[in-house]
Design a protein around this motif. Sequence first.
Motif, PDB file in Angstrom:
ATOM      1  N   ILE A  35       0.844  -1.199   0.000  1.00  0.00           N
ATOM      2  CA  ILE A  35       0.000   0.000   0.000  1.00  0.00           C
ATOM      3  C   ILE A  35       0.879   1.248   0.000  1.00  0.00           C
ATOM      4  O   ILE A  35       0.645   2.204  -0.748  1.00  0.00           O
ATOM      5  CB  ILE A  35      -0.942   0.006   1.220  1.00  0.00           C
ATOM      6  N   ASP A  36       1.917   1.231   0.837  1.00  0.00           N
ATOM      7  CA  ASP A  36       2.832   2.366   0.923  1.00  0.00           C
ATOM      8  C   ASP A  36       3.589   2.579  -0.376  1.00  0.00           C
ATOM      9  O   ASP A  36       4.011   3.690  -0.698  1.00  0.00           O
ATOM     10  CB  ASP A  36       3.822   2.153   2.070  1.00  0.00           C
ATOM     11  N   ALA A  37       3.765   1.497  -1.143  1.00  0.00           N
ATOM     12  CA  ALA A  37       4.487   1.571  -2.418  1.00  0.00           C
ATOM     13  C   ALA A  37       3.565   1.915  -3.573  1.00  0.00           C
ATOM     14  O   ALA A  37       3.954   1.816  -4.729  1.00  0.00           O
ATOM     15  CB  ALA A  37       5.185   0.245  -2.696  1.00  0.00           C
ATOM     16  N   ASP A  38       2.317   2.330  -3.264  1.00  0.00           N
ATOM     17  CA  ASP A  38       1.358   2.746  -4.292  1.00  0.00           C
ATOM     18  C   ASP A  38       0.935   1.604  -5.203  1.00  0.00           C
ATOM     19  O   ASP A  38       0.630   1.815  -6.378  1.00  0.00           O
ATOM     20  CB  ASP A  38       1.924   3.892  -5.141  1.00  0.00           C
ATOM     21  N   VAL A  39       0.929   0.394  -4.690  1.00  0.00           N
ATOM     22  CA  VAL A  39       0.443  -0.742  -5.474  1.00  0.00           C
ATOM     23  C   VAL A  39      -1.086  -0.714  -5.470  1.00  0.00           C
ATOM     24  O   VAL A  39      -1.710  -0.461  -4.439  1.00  0.00           O
ATOM     25  CB  VAL A  39       0.948  -2.081  -4.887  1.00  0.00           C
ATOM     26  N   ALA A  40      -1.676  -0.984  -6.633  1.00  0.00           N
ATOM     27  CA  ALA A  40      -3.130  -0.951  -6.754  1.00  0.00           C
ATOM     28  C   ALA A  40      -3.768  -2.017  -5.869  1.00  0.00           C
ATOM     29  O   ALA A  40      -3.215  -3.105  -5.680  1.00  0.00           O
ATOM     30  CB  ALA A  40      -3.540  -1.177  -8.208  1.00  0.00           C
ATOM     31  N   LEU A 256       3.898  -3.190 -10.468  1.00  0.00           N
ATOM     32  CA  LEU A 256       3.064  -4.247  -9.919  1.00  0.00           C
ATOM     33  C   LEU A 256       1.581  -4.028 -10.201  1.00  0.00           C
ATOM     34  O   LEU A 256       0.786  -4.949 -10.093  1.00  0.00           O
ATOM     35  CB  LEU A 256       3.272  -4.339  -8.402  1.00  0.00           C
ATOM     36  N   SER A 257       1.225  -2.799 -10.563  1.00  0.00           N
ATOM     37  CA  SER A 257      -0.185  -2.459 -10.707  1.00  0.00           C
ATOM     38  C   SER A 257      -0.667  -2.350 -12.141  1.00  0.00           C
ATOM     39  O   SER A 257      -1.807  -2.710 -12.445  1.00  0.00           O
ATOM     40  CB  SER A 257      -0.466  -1.129  -9.993  1.00  0.00           C
ATOM     41  N   VAL A 258       0.191  -1.827 -13.008  1.00  0.00           N
ATOM     42  CA  VAL A 258      -0.296  -1.467 -14.342  1.00  0.00           C
ATOM     43  C   VAL A 258      -0.785  -2.674 -15.128  1.00  0.00           C
ATOM     44  O   VAL A 258      -1.760  -2.591 -15.881  1.00  0.00           O
ATOM     45  CB  VAL A 258       0.793  -0.689 -15.121  1.00  0.00           C
ATOM     46  N   LYS A 259      -0.132  -3.813 -14.959  1.00  0.00           N
ATOM     47  CA  LYS A 259      -0.594  -5.003 -15.677  1.00  0.00           C
ATOM     48  C   LYS A 259      -1.943  -5.472 -15.143  1.00  0.00           C
ATOM     49  O   LYS A 259      -2.827  -5.892 -15.903  1.00  0.00           O
ATOM     50  CB  LYS A 259       0.426  -6.138 -15.574  1.00  0.00           C
ATOM     51  N   GLN A 260      -2.112  -5.396 -13.822  1.00  0.00           N
ATOM     52  CA  GLN A 260      -3.372  -5.802 -13.215  1.00  0.00           C
ATOM     53  C   GLN A 260      -4.506  -4.883 -13.676  1.00  0.00           C
ATOM     54  O   GLN A 260      -5.625  -5.329 -13.937  1.00  0.00           O
ATOM     55  CB  GLN A 260      -3.245  -5.746 -11.691  1.00  0.00           C
ATOM     56  N   VAL A 261      -4.201  -3.600 -13.811  1.00  0.00           N
ATOM     57  CA  VAL A 261      -5.217  -2.608 -14.187  1.00  0.00           C
ATOM     58  C   VAL A 261      -5.582  -2.712 -15.667  1.00  0.00           C
ATOM     59  O   VAL A 261      -6.753  -2.678 -16.035  1.00  0.00           O
ATOM     60  CB  VAL A 261      -4.715  -1.186 -13.859  1.00  0.00           C
ATOM     61  N   THR A 262      -4.564  -2.838 -16.525  1.00  0.00           N
ATOM     62  CA  THR A 262      -4.814  -2.852 -17.972  1.00  0.00           C
ATOM     63  C   THR A 262      -4.988  -4.253 -18.530  1.00  0.00           C
ATOM     64  O   THR A 262      -5.510  -4.416 -19.636  1.00  0.00           O
ATOM     65  CB  THR A 262      -3.648  -2.193 -18.724  1.00  0.00           C
ATOM     66  N   GLN A 263      -4.516  -5.265 -17.764  1.00  0.00           N
ATOM     67  CA  GLN A 263      -4.506  -6.645 -18.250  1.00  0.00           C
ATOM     68  C   GLN A 263      -3.679  -6.786 -19.526  1.00  0.00           C
ATOM     69  O   GLN A 263      -3.929  -7.646 -20.362  1.00  0.00           O
ATOM     70  CB  GLN A 263      -5.934  -7.153 -18.484  1.00  0.00           C
TER      71      GLN A 263
END
Length: 444
Positions: A35-40, A256-263
């Motif tokens: 969370i602190d690392a701005d992970v979605a 860590l987030s962009v792939k989860q968000v955009t797939q």
Amino acid sequence: MYRTLAKKLSNIFRQKHVTQKDIDAALLEIEKALIDADVALESINALKIHLMHKMSHLETIENLDIQSQLMNEVRQGLLELLESPTPPITIQPNKLHTIMFVGLQGAGKTTTCAKLANQLKTQGHHKILMCSTDTFRPAAMEQLKTLADSAQVDYFDANTSDAPESISAQAKAYAQNNQYQILIIDTAGRLEVDEARMNEAALIHKTVQPQECLYVIDSMIGQSALQVAKTFHKKLPLTGVILTKTDSDTKGGVALSVKQVTQKPILWLGSGEHIDQLEPFDPKQVVDQILDMGDIMTLAKRAEKHIDQDKAKQMTQRMQKGQFTFEDMLGMMDQMSALGGAKSILQMLPGSSQIPQHMLDMADDKKFIPIRALIESMTAKERNNPMLVFNQKTRQLRIKKGSGRTNSEFNELKKMYSKIEKMMSKMKKSRFKDQMANFMNPEN
């Protein structure tokens, strides 16, 4: 690149005895670190589900190896978030391959266009054309034209009064008529998403029907960028992501987030401004960085590409004998520069998140500039005989005057040489000589 997150995660696994209660606490700390690392939140929840499933069979544990088990499960969970079966871009022969770039202004999109063109060229694709449709920012077209010259690829000169979709259509027609293999189209970026710009990008995509639509995202931007990523993903059929500015000390949440968000898969990582600073995305290497396991593979690849092995072997042999000259110091600085600089090398080593910030600051390559200037002002005889310099004031005065450097900077050179010489002396007395001989000659 993931120093903040790596430091938090590595601290979790430092206790000697681990129980189920410790595991539960560790999972909570991992969640806090992410969370602190701005992970979605989507990525965090996916990782939590993975870890809870894998660790649910554990009750009371007093096995030291549980630390490595938990670290391994975290690693596997992160890999699942980042890995993708999608292959890299494949260029079909005798057919124009169009690549469209989208993203916010300031993400390095235009520079990344040239970096990708340079990489594709090194792979044997020599007929490459680049085009800018950014009529909003006057310097954008000129910037891409200059970068095209640096990458030694062609640039399509457009009329700035034409509409962006018209420019893209003209560029594609020109590329087809002149048998180009690849057309790279750079689109306008904005400081924030607006409906007009998104419609413009959608119209360009509809006009040229690119095989690739790549979203460029700045790794230093946190959660705010993810909403932008969702908007691009919703409006355009993205095919992949390029993460830029990965050489910065960022929180690491975007990767860590962009792939989860955009797939969509992350295809490349960009670092620095140089045309060759674009590397294929390797999930394993990135995860190992996140978990503070270093990035030895990338370091090894850079060494294989940039280091002259014969010269390195000769230098190692001299160092084993306690023979170290100013010429060797220049060689070491050249090698460090080829590997990305001293600070970059330190950050790729396992446990780098535990290196104090002041030590990383000391590894700033700018500190080597006066030392290099002093050595380059020496004669060949002086470079190969340091004592000749240190024992004669007249030579020192000439070298300082010739290099334009100060007494304190000369003293820094002397301190650095003394430290390295002492280290060489210790190596000479240790098993280092045999170890290095075996490393340099594995057939022995």
